[in-house]
Design a protein around this motif. Structure first.
Motif, mmCIF file in Angstrom:
data_model
loop_
_atom_site.group_PDB
_atom_site.id
_atom_site.type_symbol
_atom_site.label_atom_id
_atom_site.label_comp_id
_atom_site.label_asym_id
_atom_site.label_seq_id
_atom_site.Cartn_x
_atom_site.Cartn_y
_atom_site.Cartn_z
ATOM 1 N N GLY A 268 0.800 -1.219 0.000
ATOM 2 C CA GLY A 268 0.000 0.000 0.000
ATOM 3 C C GLY A 268 0.835 1.273 0.000
ATOM 4 O O GLY A 268 0.332 2.355 -0.282
ATOM 5 N N LEU A 269 2.124 1.152 0.309
ATOM 6 C CA LEU A 269 3.016 2.317 0.315
ATOM 7 C C LEU A 269 3.583 2.637 -1.064
ATOM 8 O O LEU A 269 4.214 3.668 -1.246
ATOM 9 N N VAL A 270 3.367 1.744 -2.041
ATOM 10 C CA VAL A 270 3.907 1.972 -3.383
ATOM 11 C C VAL A 270 3.125 3.088 -4.064
ATOM 12 O O VAL A 270 1.910 3.009 -4.227
ATOM 13 N N ALA A 271 3.842 4.148 -4.433
ATOM 14 C CA ALA A 271 3.214 5.279 -5.112
ATOM 15 C C ALA A 271 3.347 5.163 -6.625
ATOM 16 O O ALA A 271 2.431 5.502 -7.363
ATOM 17 N N ASP A 272 4.509 4.667 -7.094
ATOM 18 C CA ASP A 272 4.767 4.645 -8.532
ATOM 19 C C ASP A 272 5.941 3.717 -8.828
ATOM 20 O O ASP A 272 6.754 3.425 -7.964
ATOM 21 N N ILE A 273 5.991 3.264 -10.065
ATOM 22 C CA ILE A 273 7.136 2.518 -10.574
ATOM 23 C C ILE A 273 7.769 3.417 -11.627
ATOM 24 O O ILE A 273 7.109 3.823 -12.584
ATOM 25 N N GLU A 274 9.045 3.762 -11.428
ATOM 26 C CA GLU A 274 9.746 4.666 -12.337
ATOM 27 C C GLU A 274 10.972 3.949 -12.882
ATOM 28 O O GLU A 274 11.994 3.902 -12.223
ATOM 29 N N GLY A 275 10.834 3.336 -14.054
ATOM 30 C CA GLY A 275 11.953 2.584 -14.621
ATOM 31 C C GLY A 275 12.269 1.391 -13.747
ATOM 32 O O GLY A 275 11.437 0.520 -13.546
ATOM 33 N N ASP A 276 13.475 1.386 -13.164
ATOM 34 C CA ASP A 276 13.870 0.267 -12.295
ATOM 35 C C ASP A 276 13.794 0.645 -10.818
ATOM 36 O O ASP A 276 14.446 0.043 -9.979
ATOM 37 N N LYS A 277 12.985 1.657 -10.487
ATOM 38 C CA LYS A 277 12.825 2.108 -9.106
ATOM 39 C C LYS A 277 11.360 2.014 -8.678
ATOM 40 O O LYS A 277 10.460 2.304 -9.450
ATOM 41 N N VAL A 278 11.173 1.589 -7.441
ATOM 42 C CA VAL A 278 9.858 1.570 -6.814
ATOM 43 C C VAL A 278 9.814 2.771 -5.880
ATOM 44 O O VAL A 278 10.584 2.844 -4.921
ATOM 45 N N ARG A 279 8.950 3.741 -6.169
ATOM 46 C CA ARG A 279 8.848 4.938 -5.327
ATOM 47 C C ARG A 279 7.693 4.748 -4.350
ATOM 48 O O ARG A 279 6.595 4.391 -4.733
ATOM 49 N N LEU A 280 7.989 5.006 -3.076
ATOM 50 C CA LEU A 280 6.981 4.886 -2.031
ATOM 51 C C LEU A 280 6.286 6.224 -1.783
ATOM 52 O O LEU A 280 6.827 7.278 -2.110
ATOM 53 N N SER A 281 5.103 6.167 -1.187
ATOM 54 C CA SER A 281 4.369 7.387 -0.863
ATOM 55 C C SER A 281 4.884 8.014 0.428
ATOM 56 O O SER A 281 4.572 9.161 0.728
ATOM 57 N N ALA A 282 5.691 7.288 1.190
ATOM 58 C CA ALA A 282 6.260 7.787 2.443
ATOM 59 C C ALA A 282 7.737 8.117 2.249
ATOM 60 O O ALA A 282 8.409 7.508 1.416
ATOM 61 N N ASN A 283 8.237 9.077 3.019
ATOM 62 C CA ASN A 283 9.662 9.383 3.008
ATOM 63 C C ASN A 283 10.440 8.181 3.510
ATOM 64 O O ASN A 283 9.910 7.334 4.225
ATOM 65 N N GLY A 284 11.711 8.105 3.154
ATOM 66 C CA GLY A 284 12.547 6.960 3.512
ATOM 67 C C GLY A 284 12.546 6.650 4.999
ATOM 68 O O GLY A 284 12.391 5.499 5.398
ATOM 69 N N ALA A 285 12.690 7.680 5.856
ATOM 70 C CA ALA A 285 12.743 7.448 7.303
ATOM 71 C C ALA A 285 11.429 6.864 7.809
ATOM 72 O O ALA A 285 11.419 6.001 8.686
ATOM 73 N N VAL A 286 10.316 7.309 7.256
ATOM 74 C CA VAL A 286 9.004 6.790 7.665
ATOM 75 C C VAL A 286 8.855 5.348 7.195
ATOM 76 O O VAL A 286 8.381 4.488 7.940
ATOM 77 N N ALA A 287 9.287 5.058 5.969
ATOM 78 C CA ALA A 287 9.199 3.697 5.440
ATOM 79 C C ALA A 287 10.011 2.728 6.290
ATOM 80 O O ALA A 287 9.575 1.612 6.556
ATOM 81 N N PHE A 288 11.200 3.158 6.757
ATOM 82 C CA PHE A 288 12.013 2.306 7.627
ATOM 83 C C PHE A 288 11.251 1.967 8.899
ATOM 84 O O PHE A 288 11.302 0.852 9.386
ATOM 85 N N SER A 289 10.528 2.940 9.445
ATOM 86 C CA SER A 289 9.804 2.697 10.696
ATOM 87 C C SER A 289 8.589 1.801 10.484
ATOM 88 O O SER A 289 8.089 1.187 11.428
ATOM 89 N N LEU A 290 8.097 1.687 9.244
ATOM 90 C CA LEU A 290 6.930 0.871 8.953
ATOM 91 C C LEU A 290 7.299 -0.533 8.468
ATOM 92 O O LEU A 290 6.407 -1.345 8.242
ATOM 93 N N GLU A 291 8.591 -0.810 8.309
ATOM 94 C CA GLU A 291 9.028 -2.122 7.843
ATOM 95 C C GLU A 291 8.693 -3.190 8.861
ATOM 96 O O GLU A 291 8.727 -2.952 10.070
ATOM 97 N N GLU A 292 8.404 -4.364 8.367
ATOM 98 C CA GLU A 292 8.198 -5.540 9.219
ATOM 99 C C GLU A 292 9.402 -6.446 9.059
ATOM 100 O O GLU A 292 9.993 -6.497 8.000
ATOM 101 N N GLU A 293 9.754 -7.166 10.112
ATOM 102 C CA GLU A 293 10.857 -8.120 10.057
ATOM 103 C C GLU A 293 10.333 -9.532 10.020
ATOM 104 O O GLU A 293 9.259 -9.810 10.521
ATOM 105 N N LYS A 294 11.109 -10.417 9.421
ATOM 106 C CA LYS A 294 10.777 -11.836 9.451
ATOM 107 C C LYS A 294 12.005 -12.606 9.843
ATOM 108 O O LYS A 294 13.073 -12.339 9.415
#
Length: 80
Positions: free
Chosen positions: A54-80
């Motif tokens: 749900g955080l994926v905002a766009d696909i730009e070439g070979d990059k997946v751009r998220l709707s959240a800033n990098g620091a926020v995305a790190f805090s929302l990551e889940e571990e396995k």
């Protein structure tokens, strides 16, 4: 076609601010599994991390751009 179906192995995942979040290992369900080499340091090291699709905002070439800033995305990551 959903954005997740366009995501391929080894694509770079970046935050809305352009900060590197990780590298795609694969898509599992509605989540992006990141490679272990982007797992961070300390107790995070050596674990796979997941980003919610749900955080994926766009696909730009070979990059997946998220709707959240990098620091926020790190805090929302889940571990396995």
């Amino acid at each position: 076609m959903s954005a997740l179906s366009k995501i391929k192995e080894h694509m770079e995942v970046i935050g809305a601010d352009g900060v590197h979040v990780g590298t795609v290992d694969k898509v599992e369900g509605n989540r992006i599994k990141l490679t272990k080499k982007d797992s961070g340091e300390g107790h995070h090291k050596g674990h796979h991390h997941f980003i919610d699709g749900g955080l994926v905002a766009d696909i730009e070439g070979d990059k997946v751009r998220l709707s959240a800033n990098g620091a926020v995305a790190f805090s929302l990551e889940e571990e396995k």
